[in-house]
Scaffold this motif. Structure first.
Motif, PDB file in Angstrom:
ATOM      1  N   THR A 354      15.419   1.361   1.276  1.00 35.26           N
ATOM      2  CA  THR A 354      14.006   1.625   1.563  1.00 35.26           C
ATOM      3  C   THR A 354      13.285   0.417   2.163  1.00 35.26           C
ATOM      4  O   THR A 354      12.057   0.385   2.209  1.00 35.26           O
ATOM      5  CB  THR A 354      13.272   2.068   0.280  1.00 35.26           C
ATOM      6  OG1 THR A 354      13.331   1.013  -0.694  1.00 35.26           O
ATOM      7  CG2 THR A 354      13.900   3.324  -0.302  1.00 35.26           C
ATOM      8  N   GLY A 355      14.039  -0.583   2.612  1.00 31.80           N
ATOM      9  CA  GLY A 355      13.414  -1.771   3.199  1.00 31.80           C
ATOM     10  C   GLY A 355      13.091  -2.805   2.149  1.00 31.80           C
ATOM     11  O   GLY A 355      13.944  -3.228   1.389  1.00 31.80           O
ATOM     12  N   GLY A 356      11.818  -3.203   2.124  1.00 38.00           N
ATOM     13  CA  GLY A 356      11.378  -4.214   1.163  1.00 38.00           C
ATOM     14  C   GLY A 356      10.935  -5.464   1.878  1.00 38.00           C
ATOM     15  O   GLY A 356      11.688  -6.425   1.994  1.00 38.00           O
ATOM     16  N   SER A 357       9.709  -5.450   2.395  1.00 31.82           N
ATOM     17  CA  SER A 357       9.202  -6.581   3.165  1.00 31.82           C
ATOM     18  C   SER A 357       8.265  -7.433   2.311  1.00 31.82           C
ATOM     19  O   SER A 357       7.477  -6.924   1.512  1.00 31.82           O
ATOM     20  CB  SER A 357       8.470  -6.101   4.417  1.00 31.82           C
ATOM     21  OG  SER A 357       8.513  -7.079   5.425  1.00 31.82           O
ATOM     22  N   PRO A 414       4.330   7.028   4.559  1.00 30.95           N
ATOM     23  CA  PRO A 414       4.277   6.657   3.147  1.00 30.95           C
ATOM     24  C   PRO A 414       4.988   5.344   2.865  1.00 30.95           C
ATOM     25  O   PRO A 414       6.050   5.065   3.440  1.00 30.95           O
ATOM     26  CB  PRO A 414       4.968   7.826   2.427  1.00 30.95           C
ATOM     27  CG  PRO A 414       5.556   8.691   3.462  1.00 30.95           C
ATOM     28  CD  PRO A 414       5.053   8.277   4.792  1.00 30.95           C
ATOM     29  N   VAL A 415       4.397   4.530   2.011  1.00 29.79           N
ATOM     30  CA  VAL A 415       5.000   3.267   1.575  1.00 29.79           C
ATOM     31  C   VAL A 415       4.839   3.164   0.057  1.00 29.79           C
ATOM     32  O   VAL A 415       3.952   3.781  -0.526  1.00 29.79           O
ATOM     33  CB  VAL A 415       4.372   2.033   2.257  1.00 29.79           C
ATOM     34  CG1 VAL A 415       4.639   2.029   3.753  1.00 29.79           C
ATOM     35  CG2 VAL A 415       2.881   1.938   1.962  1.00 29.79           C
ATOM     36  N   THR A 416       5.718   2.388  -0.555  1.00 27.20           N
ATOM     37  CA  THR A 416       5.628   2.141  -1.991  1.00 27.20           C
ATOM     38  C   THR A 416       5.745   0.648  -2.239  1.00 27.20           C
ATOM     39  O   THR A 416       6.686   0.009  -1.749  1.00 27.20           O
ATOM     40  CB  THR A 416       6.737   2.881  -2.764  1.00 27.20           C
ATOM     41  OG1 THR A 416       6.732   4.260  -2.408  1.00 27.20           O
ATOM     42  CG2 THR A 416       6.526   2.749  -4.265  1.00 27.20           C
ATOM     43  N   LEU A 417       4.778   0.107  -2.977  1.00 25.96           N
ATOM     44  CA  LEU A 417       4.809  -1.305  -3.337  1.00 25.96           C
ATOM     45  C   LEU A 417       5.602  -1.476  -4.626  1.00 25.96           C
ATOM     46  O   LEU A 417       5.449  -0.691  -5.567  1.00 25.96           O
ATOM     47  CB  LEU A 417       3.393  -1.852  -3.544  1.00 25.96           C
ATOM     48  CG  LEU A 417       2.333  -1.547  -2.476  1.00 25.96           C
ATOM     49  CD1 LEU A 417       1.053  -2.313  -2.794  1.00 25.96           C
ATOM     50  CD2 LEU A 417       2.837  -1.850  -1.084  1.00 25.96           C
ATOM     51  N   SER A 433       3.225   1.194  -6.883  1.00 27.48           N
ATOM     52  CA  SER A 433       2.111   1.989  -6.373  1.00 27.48           C
ATOM     53  C   SER A 433       2.449   2.529  -4.987  1.00 27.48           C
ATOM     54  O   SER A 433       3.021   1.817  -4.154  1.00 27.48           O
ATOM     55  CB  SER A 433       0.834   1.156  -6.298  1.00 27.48           C
ATOM     56  OG  SER A 433      -0.266   1.987  -5.972  1.00 27.48           O
ATOM     57  N   GLU A 434       2.097   3.790  -4.770  1.00 26.33           N
ATOM     58  CA  GLU A 434       2.335   4.426  -3.468  1.00 26.33           C
ATOM     59  C   GLU A 434       1.061   4.434  -2.643  1.00 26.33           C
ATOM     60  O   GLU A 434      -0.050   4.549  -3.178  1.00 26.33           O
ATOM     61  CB  GLU A 434       2.816   5.866  -3.649  1.00 26.33           C
ATOM     62  CG  GLU A 434       4.230   5.973  -4.176  1.00 26.33           C
ATOM     63  CD  GLU A 434       4.730   7.412  -4.251  1.00 26.33           C
ATOM     64  OE1 GLU A 434       3.999   8.322  -3.802  1.00 26.33           O
ATOM     65  OE2 GLU A 434       5.855   7.621  -4.758  1.00 26.33           O
ATOM     66  N   PHE A 474       4.751  -9.142  -3.354  1.00 28.23           N
ATOM     67  CA  PHE A 474       5.458  -7.922  -3.733  1.00 28.23           C
ATOM     68  C   PHE A 474       6.297  -7.470  -2.543  1.00 28.23           C
ATOM     69  O   PHE A 474       6.168  -7.993  -1.424  1.00 28.23           O
ATOM     70  CB  PHE A 474       4.473  -6.812  -4.150  1.00 28.23           C
ATOM     71  CG  PHE A 474       3.338  -6.606  -3.180  1.00 28.23           C
ATOM     72  CD1 PHE A 474       3.480  -5.792  -2.073  1.00 28.23           C
ATOM     73  CD2 PHE A 474       2.125  -7.250  -3.372  1.00 28.23           C
ATOM     74  CE1 PHE A 474       2.445  -5.618  -1.177  1.00 28.23           C
ATOM     75  CE2 PHE A 474       1.072  -7.093  -2.482  1.00 28.23           C
ATOM     76  CZ  PHE A 474       1.233  -6.268  -1.380  1.00 28.23           C
ATOM     77  N   ALA A 475       7.170  -6.498  -2.786  1.00 27.83           N
ATOM     78  CA  ALA A 475       7.981  -5.912  -1.717  1.00 27.83           C
ATOM     79  C   ALA A 475       7.344  -4.604  -1.278  1.00 27.83           C
ATOM     80  O   ALA A 475       6.989  -3.769  -2.115  1.00 27.83           O
ATOM     81  CB  ALA A 475       9.405  -5.654  -2.211  1.00 27.83           C
ATOM     82  N   MET A 476       7.177  -4.434   0.054  1.00 23.61           N
ATOM     83  CA  MET A 476       6.694  -3.173   0.580  1.00 23.61           C
ATOM     84  C   MET A 476       7.888  -2.362   1.086  1.00 23.61           C
ATOM     85  O   MET A 476       8.633  -2.816   1.944  1.00 23.61           O
ATOM     86  CB  MET A 476       5.690  -3.378   1.716  1.00 23.61           C
ATOM     87  CG  MET A 476       4.993  -2.072   2.124  1.00 23.61           C
ATOM     88  SD  MET A 476       3.932  -2.238   3.594  1.00 23.61           S
ATOM     89  CE  MET A 476       2.893  -3.605   3.132  1.00 23.61           C
ATOM     90  N   SER A 477       8.058  -1.160   0.526  1.00 26.37           N
ATOM     91  CA  SER A 477       9.170  -0.294   0.936  1.00 26.37           C
ATOM     92  C   SER A 477       8.619   0.929   1.645  1.00 26.37           C
ATOM     93  O   SER A 477       7.438   1.271   1.493  1.00 26.37           O
ATOM     94  CB  SER A 477       9.976   0.135  -0.295  1.00 26.37           C
ATOM     95  OG  SER A 477       9.200   0.975  -1.142  1.00 26.37           O
TER      96      SER A 477
END
Length: 499
Positions: A354-357, A414-417, A433-434, A474-477
């Motif tokens: 899911t990534g993770g920036s 959509p992204v999830t932190l 959190s979405e 945090f990671a943004m996915s």
């Protein structure tokens, strides 16, 4: 963009067994073979997501003990107990008293509706998997064995010849919902397996004074199993000495494929078009960074080093960002400012695809009701909205040196932190959190930035998020990942909060 991982994530090892009552087999011919076939169907479908080992049928207390020892030998991360027909709980409990892997009870009925007119006792028993589940749950509870449960339809594509009911249920919501949960559990189980076999590099130090990010390496290993390899700038410099002109040329070609080279920023005087000298240096450093990752067999990296002004190490660290962005896209997440906990968050997101920036809160747009989330430093190129932009930086704000930075946005949708923080009692905690990445404007200062809208006013979101005492990064996915992140938290035995 697609990238080949330098070190692919591990697949979870999943155990499965099917339960029944031995007394039934002589009484109802074909029932035993029928439920065993259901178990094989589960095994085949689960194998898409994990390495599955199927013990087969457990129908007595003595067989349960054998299964428990067998699952220990198989080194499973997770066990699915397939409740296919009635079984006494005494033929289930020993499995999990012996093998301590987390257990999920599968209460999956083959048909949506039995054939009331023609159903025999044997036919009913093939559809009464729910019957023993309360008994098993009670036994687990009294034995202090945590358990999870998935209920729904089995999801067969074809009806077995022996069946008197329609068992083609793959199209039913009750089947797709159940299989989504099963898939999430299997994918989530890959996280603790991968982490406990991982080596995280820690290069340099944590940014001075950022108290939220300081962590005890022993605590990290105790709670995740990962090893922290402490690295020196000299380790990277040693790799620099082995970088050839051909290495630099190949890395420059890779950079030109993956990035757009910017002109001067229209607004910020310190954000300029990268010079060829800056690009060549960053590519040389990137080649050395990849060599270092391979030399030390790293699965992730966190780093920070400012260096004495005008020193060689200051120049060396000034070339970090491009290489660390490329590594992040290749499955080696790199977090800046020595933030080890956020490297873990990024690795979790990456394991799950899911990534993770690497991100933090940058500013609020009260007109659009969005938060601008991003950071200077590495970016997960694989989840970018278009080609990331490279900008020359006349100054790394809050840090020393100059160099090339990445300006990019996570793709719209959509992204999830995922935040990994540490509580006052020393335990890791996940905060989730979405939101929705929008097509709103960003600023042109050489930082990664993504405008994100949450399901509440920015002030309310910030107050709730900040009150959980997060690490400020945090990671943004990408995607809606709350449920799978929650499952990861449960398997890691971390307190998990969803906002």
């Amino acid at each position: 963009m697609e990238f080949e991982a330098l070190k692919p994530a591990k697949k979870a090892r999943i155990g499965i067994y099917t339960i029944g009552l031995k007394a039934y087999w002589n009484q109802f011919p074909g029932l035993k073979e029928r439920i065993e076939e259901y178990g094989k169907f589960l095994e085949k479908k689960m194998s898409v997501h994990g390495d599955v080992v199927n013990y087969g049928l457990v129908d007595t207390e003595s067989e349960a003990r054998k299964a428990g020892y067998w699952f220990n030998e198989q080194n499973v991360d997770l066990i699915f107990c397939h409740s296919a027909t009635y079984s006494t709980s005494s033929a289930v409990l020993p499995v999990h008293q012996i093998c301590k892997a987390p257990v999920i009870i599968l209460n999956l009925q083959p048909t949506a509706r039995i054939n009331y007119r023609d159903t025999t006792t044997g036919e009913w028993l093939a559809h009464c998997g729910a019957c023993p589940v309360p008994e098993i749950a009670n036994a687990f509870n009294r034995a202090k064995i945590p358990f999870r449960l998935v209920s729904g339809l089995l999801g067969l594509e074809e009806t077995p010849e022996i069946s008197l009911a329609d068992e083609k249920t793959s199209h039913r919501m009750e089947a797709t919902r159940a299989w989504k949960k099963i898939e999430e559990w299997i994918r989530a189980a890959a996280v603790p397996r991968t982490l406990r076999e991982s080596r995280f590099g820690f290069l340099g130090n944590t940014y001075n004074g950022m108290l939220d990010m300081y962590s005890d390496f022993t605590m990290i290993q105790a709670q995740t199993g990962l090893h922290v390899e402490v690295l020196e700038m000299g380790d990277l410099d040693k790799m620099m000495k082995d970088v050839t002109d051909m290495d630099v040329k190949r890395k420059l070609e890779e950079v030109e494929r993956m990035f757009e080279i910017s002109g001067d920023s229209p607004s910020d005087p310190i954000a300029r078009k990268p010079t060829q000298e800056q690009l060549d240096w960053s590519c040389k450093v990137a080649a050395a960074q990849e060599k270092m990752v391979k030399e030390f067999d790293l699965d992730a990296l966190t780093y920070y080093y400012h260096g004495e002004p005008g020193s060689y190490f200051e120049k060396l660290q000034s070339g970090f960002i491009i290489g660390h962005s490329l590594l992040t896209a290749k499955g080696i997440p790199c977090s800046g400012e020595g933030d080890l906990k956020t490297a873990i968050a990024m690795k979790i997101a990456d394991i799950l695809g899911t990534g993770g920036s690497f991100s933090e809160v940058m500013t609020v747009d009260y007109d659009d009701e969005t938060l601008l989330l991003g950071h200077d430093g590495p970016f997960h190129i694989a989840i970018s909205e278009g080609k990331p932009i490279l900008r020359g930086m006349g100054l790394y704000h809050g840090k020393q040196g100059t160099g090339v930075s990445v300006e990019a946005k996570v793709r719209t949708g959509p992204v999830t932190l995922l935040n990994v923080t540490q509580t006052g009692d020393g335990n890791l905690k996940l905060i989730i959190s979405e939101g929705e990445s929008t097509d709103g404007e960003i600023i042109h200062v050489g930082n990664t930035q993504t405008p994100v809208k949450f399901g509440k006013h920015p002030d309310q979101f910030m107050e709730e998020w900040f009150m959980e005492a997060p690490t400020h990064h945090f990671a943004m996915s990408v995607g809606r990942n709350t449920e799978i992140f929650r499952k990861v938290g449960e398997l890691l035995a971390c307190k998990t909060v969803t906002l």
